[in-house]
Design a protein around this motif. Sequence first.
Motif, PDB file in Angstrom:
ATOM      1  N   ALA A  34       0.840  -1.198   0.000  1.00 45.42           N
ATOM      2  CA  ALA A  34       0.000   0.000   0.000  1.00 45.42           C
ATOM      3  C   ALA A  34       0.874   1.247   0.000  1.00 45.42           C
ATOM      4  CB  ALA A  34      -0.902   0.016   1.231  1.00 45.42           C
ATOM      5  N   LEU A  35       0.593   2.156  -0.923  1.00 47.77           N
ATOM      6  CA  LEU A  35       1.225   3.479  -0.930  1.00 47.77           C
ATOM      7  C   LEU A  35       0.118   4.492  -0.674  1.00 47.77           C
ATOM      8  CD1 LEU A  35       3.732   5.259  -1.370  1.00 47.77           C
ATOM      9  CD2 LEU A  35       3.142   5.330  -3.799  1.00 47.77           C
ATOM     10  N   LEU A  36       0.123   5.058   0.514  1.00 43.74           N
ATOM     11  CA  LEU A  36      -0.973   5.927   0.941  1.00 43.74           C
ATOM     12  C   LEU A  36      -0.496   7.354   1.126  1.00 43.74           C
ATOM     13  CD1 LEU A  36      -2.724   3.685   3.632  1.00 43.74           C
ATOM     14  CD2 LEU A  36      -3.070   3.718   1.162  1.00 43.74           C
ATOM     15  N   GLY A  37      -1.418   8.270   0.970  1.00 40.27           N
ATOM     16  CA  GLY A  37      -1.131   9.678   1.191  1.00 40.27           C
ATOM     17  C   GLY A  37      -2.363  10.495   0.887  1.00 40.27           C
ATOM     18  N   ALA A  38      -2.468  11.656   1.528  1.00 37.09           N
ATOM     19  CA  ALA A  38      -3.586  12.550   1.249  1.00 37.09           C
ATOM     20  C   ALA A  38      -3.430  13.151  -0.145  1.00 37.09           C
ATOM     21  CB  ALA A  38      -3.633  13.656   2.308  1.00 37.09           C
ATOM     22  N   ASN A  39      -4.475  13.806  -0.635  1.00 36.31           N
ATOM     23  CA  ASN A  39      -4.385  14.495  -1.916  1.00 36.31           C
ATOM     24  C   ASN A  39      -3.261  15.529  -1.869  1.00 36.31           C
ATOM     25  OD1 ASN A  39      -6.555  13.121  -3.062  1.00 36.31           O
ATOM     26  ND2 ASN A  39      -8.059  14.601  -2.328  1.00 36.31           N
ATOM     27  N   GLY A  40      -2.411  15.503  -2.872  1.00 37.35           N
ATOM     28  CA  GLY A  40      -1.304  16.449  -2.924  1.00 37.35           C
ATOM     29  C   GLY A  40      -0.067  16.017  -2.163  1.00 37.35           C
ATOM     30  N   ALA A  41      -0.100  14.803  -1.579  1.00 38.79           N
ATOM     31  CA  ALA A  41       1.040  14.346  -0.780  1.00 38.79           C
ATOM     32  C   ALA A  41       2.217  13.908  -1.635  1.00 38.79           C
ATOM     33  CB  ALA A  41       0.612  13.196   0.134  1.00 38.79           C
ATOM     34  N   GLY A  42       1.958  13.513  -2.880  1.00 38.23           N
ATOM     35  CA  GLY A  42       3.023  13.066  -3.770  1.00 38.23           C
ATOM     36  C   GLY A  42       2.889  11.650  -4.265  1.00 38.23           C
ATOM     37  N   LYS A  43       1.839  10.927  -3.844  1.00 36.06           N
ATOM     38  CA  LYS A  43       1.740   9.521  -4.251  1.00 36.06           C
ATOM     39  C   LYS A  43       1.434   9.373  -5.734  1.00 36.06           C
ATOM     40  CE  LYS A  43      -3.074   8.476  -2.964  1.00 36.06           C
ATOM     41  NZ  LYS A  43      -3.493   9.883  -2.736  1.00 36.06           N
ATOM     42  N   SER A  44       0.562  10.219  -6.278  1.00 37.76           N
ATOM     43  CA  SER A  44       0.245  10.122  -7.713  1.00 37.76           C
ATOM     44  C   SER A  44       1.452  10.478  -8.569  1.00 37.76           C
ATOM     45  CB  SER A  44      -0.938  11.033  -8.059  1.00 37.76           C
ATOM     46  OG  SER A  44      -2.123  10.551  -7.449  1.00 37.76           O
ATOM     47  N   THR A  45       2.234  11.437  -8.117  1.00 37.27           N
ATOM     48  CA  THR A  45       3.473  11.781  -8.836  1.00 37.27           C
ATOM     49  C   THR A  45       4.442  10.611  -8.799  1.00 37.27           C
ATOM     50  OG1 THR A  45       3.229  14.135  -8.312  1.00 37.27           O
ATOM     51  CG2 THR A  45       5.425  13.379  -8.929  1.00 37.27           C
ATOM     52  N   THR A  46       4.556   9.970  -7.657  1.00 34.38           N
ATOM     53  CA  THR A  46       5.439   8.809  -7.526  1.00 34.38           C
ATOM     54  C   THR A  46       5.005   7.685  -8.462  1.00 34.38           C
ATOM     55  OG1 THR A  46       5.874   9.365  -5.203  1.00 34.38           O
ATOM     56  CG2 THR A  46       6.404   7.128  -5.910  1.00 34.38           C
ATOM     57  N   HIS A 193      -8.041   5.573  -1.207  1.00 31.22           N
ATOM     58  CA  HIS A 193      -8.538   6.406  -0.108  1.00 31.22           C
ATOM     59  C   HIS A 193      -9.420   5.591   0.827  1.00 31.22           C
ATOM     60  CE1 HIS A 193      -6.904  10.273  -1.207  1.00 31.22           C
ATOM     61  NE2 HIS A 193      -7.345  10.142  -2.446  1.00 31.22           N
ATOM     62  N   TYR A 194      -9.742   4.356   0.443  1.00 28.36           N
ATOM     63  CA  TYR A 194     -10.482   3.461   1.325  1.00 28.36           C
ATOM     64  C   TYR A 194      -9.459   2.733   2.194  1.00 28.36           C
ATOM     65  CZ  TYR A 194     -14.255   4.216  -2.080  1.00 28.36           C
ATOM     66  OH  TYR A 194     -15.200   4.774  -2.900  1.00 28.36           O
ATOM     67  N   LEU A 195      -9.206   3.259   3.386  1.00 31.07           N
ATOM     68  CA  LEU A 195      -8.143   2.677   4.205  1.00 31.07           C
ATOM     69  C   LEU A 195      -8.494   1.270   4.670  1.00 31.07           C
ATOM     70  CD1 LEU A 195      -6.870   5.761   6.227  1.00 31.07           C
ATOM     71  CD2 LEU A 195      -6.248   4.943   3.957  1.00 31.07           C
ATOM     72  N   GLU A 196      -9.785   0.966   4.752  1.00 33.63           N
ATOM     73  CA  GLU A 196     -10.198  -0.407   5.054  1.00 33.63           C
ATOM     74  C   GLU A 196      -9.667  -1.356   3.982  1.00 33.63           C
ATOM     75  OE1 GLU A 196     -14.309  -3.085   5.291  1.00 33.63           O
ATOM     76  OE2 GLU A 196     -14.359  -1.006   4.603  1.00 33.63           O
ATOM     77  N   GLU A 197      -9.634  -0.886   2.737  1.00 32.63           N
ATOM     78  CA  GLU A 197      -9.147  -1.687   1.622  1.00 32.63           C
ATOM     79  C   GLU A 197      -7.674  -2.041   1.815  1.00 32.63           C
ATOM     80  OE1 GLU A 197     -10.766  -1.293  -2.581  1.00 32.63           O
ATOM     81  OE2 GLU A 197      -9.110   0.131  -2.578  1.00 32.63           O
ATOM     82  N   ALA A 198      -6.871  -1.041   2.146  1.00 33.46           N
ATOM     83  CA  ALA A 198      -5.445  -1.281   2.373  1.00 33.46           C
ATOM     84  C   ALA A 198      -5.228  -2.219   3.547  1.00 33.46           C
ATOM     85  CB  ALA A 198      -4.719   0.046   2.599  1.00 33.46           C
ATOM     86  N   GLU A 199      -5.981  -2.025   4.620  1.00 28.12           N
ATOM     87  CA  GLU A 199      -5.822  -2.863   5.811  1.00 28.12           C
ATOM     88  C   GLU A 199      -6.162  -4.315   5.515  1.00 28.12           C
ATOM     89  OE1 GLU A 199      -7.574  -3.212  10.369  1.00 28.12           O
ATOM     90  OE2 GLU A 199      -7.699  -1.294   9.316  1.00 28.12           O
ATOM     91  N   ASN A 200      -7.165  -4.548   4.678  1.00 26.31           N
ATOM     92  CA  ASN A 200      -7.601  -5.905   4.363  1.00 26.31           C
ATOM     93  C   ASN A 200      -6.683  -6.614   3.373  1.00 26.31           C
ATOM     94  OD1 ASN A 200     -10.413  -6.990   5.381  1.00 26.31           O
ATOM     95  ND2 ASN A 200     -10.582  -4.766   5.251  1.00 26.31           N
ATOM     96  N   LEU A 201      -6.057  -5.870   2.469  1.00 25.57           N
ATOM     97  CA  LEU A 201      -5.354  -6.496   1.360  1.00 25.57           C
ATOM     98  C   LEU A 201      -3.833  -6.514   1.504  1.00 25.57           C
ATOM     99  CD1 LEU A 201      -7.359  -4.929  -1.633  1.00 25.57           C
ATOM    100  CD2 LEU A 201      -7.501  -7.287  -0.823  1.00 25.57           C
ATOM    101  N   CYS A 202      -3.262  -5.481   2.094  1.00 29.47           N
ATOM    102  CA  CYS A 202      -1.820  -5.253   1.948  1.00 29.47           C
ATOM    103  C   CYS A 202      -1.010  -5.791   3.124  1.00 29.47           C
ATOM    104  CB  CYS A 202      -1.545  -3.763   1.767  1.00 29.47           C
ATOM    105  SG  CYS A 202      -2.349  -3.081   0.295  1.00 29.47           S
ATOM    106  N   ARG A 203       0.182  -6.267   2.806  1.00 26.65           N
ATOM    107  CA  ARG A 203       1.085  -6.788   3.834  1.00 26.65           C
ATOM    108  C   ARG A 203       2.074  -5.730   4.307  1.00 26.65           C
ATOM    109  NH1 ARG A 203       0.383 -11.047   0.301  1.00 26.65           N
ATOM    110  NH2 ARG A 203       2.231 -10.574  -0.944  1.00 26.65           N
ATOM    111  N   ASN A 204       2.438  -4.819   3.438  1.00 29.04           N
ATOM    112  CA  ASN A 204       3.379  -3.762   3.788  1.00 29.04           C
ATOM    113  C   ASN A 204       2.834  -2.424   3.325  1.00 29.04           C
ATOM    114  OD1 ASN A 204       5.823  -5.265   4.914  1.00 29.04           O
ATOM    115  ND2 ASN A 204       5.513  -6.328   2.973  1.00 29.04           N
ATOM    116  N   ILE A 205       3.335  -1.343   3.917  1.00 28.22           N
ATOM    117  CA  ILE A 205       2.731  -0.044   3.683  1.00 28.22           C
ATOM    118  C   ILE A 205       3.775   1.065   3.780  1.00 28.22           C
ATOM    119  CG2 ILE A 205       2.090   0.080   6.139  1.00 28.22           C
ATOM    120  CD1 ILE A 205      -0.314   1.788   5.331  1.00 28.22           C
TER     121      ILE A 205
END
Length: 305
Positions: A34-46, A193-205
């Motif tokens: 999971a690569l998480l961040g608020a809007n404008g944090a830089g994740k889409s650029t990454t 943006h569905y943090l439940e999704e990341a929590e259910n699916l991802c092993r690392n973050i």
Amino acid sequence: MTAVSLRNLKKTYNNGFQAIKGIDLDVQAGDFFALLGANGAGKSTTIGIISSLVKKTSGTVRLFGYDIDTQQRQAKQCLGLVPQEINFNQFETVQNILISQAGYYGIPKKQALINTEYYLKKMHLWEQRNTISRRLSGGMKRRVMIARALVNKPKLLILDEPTAGVDVEIRHSMWEMMREVNAQGTTIILTTHYLEEAENLCRNIAIIHQGLIVENSSMHELLSRVGMQYFVLDLSKPINTAPIIKDYTLKLNADDDANKTLIVGIPKHKTLNNFFHEISKHNVEVVSLKNKSNRLEQLFMDIVQ
């Protein structure tokens, strides 16, 4: 083996805005990350840089050892991308969308047809293969996007908000599909943006904030830091002030003008039974309760605020 390796990655736009400020990040082969961040944090650029859709300012990016600057063709062969926006030709049939995508990767027509049939069946879209894509529902279009990203059998799949705008039933069916794809060996990077999704699916973050990686750990390790769980309690009658109970945090819900809901924080070492035993002493009758937010959401807000 390392699937994605970023070293001192930076991106400054022409207007001087520094979207990425020098990040290091590794994603191991086979991971669900999971690569998480608020809007404008830089994740889409990454994600854009990894996908060669955005030109980096400096730093290095390697996909399965291939440098995206000097070995771009080999790096792109490893990659499948599901962007946020629906970006296929809406007047093509579902089958042709996948066959055309396979052609971009130099896959022979015969093999492209085999791959297309396989992934359309996986996405439960085979019966719609001859349908003009604009006639599909929003959820089906999302599944076409994923099937298209998989048609070249990439080693790395990037899912950028893959379930945005779909209903709960479709979202959960897509979760199962993503788990299956990962179980077959495909490395997945998920932004959501569905943090439940990341929590259910991802092993690392990893969490990116203002162009910097501010958290990089396993999901288990991160969630183990949760010291408090929050619940919303529905009460049988209104109260004027929240009771004071040692070890617990209680406050009236500011969104409820009737003063019939409480927000309570329960420490990790305490049980709900402990809490109900204590609150019963204050003449407060609880009708029902629900989680205020999932654990990852609490941690995310603590980290980025």
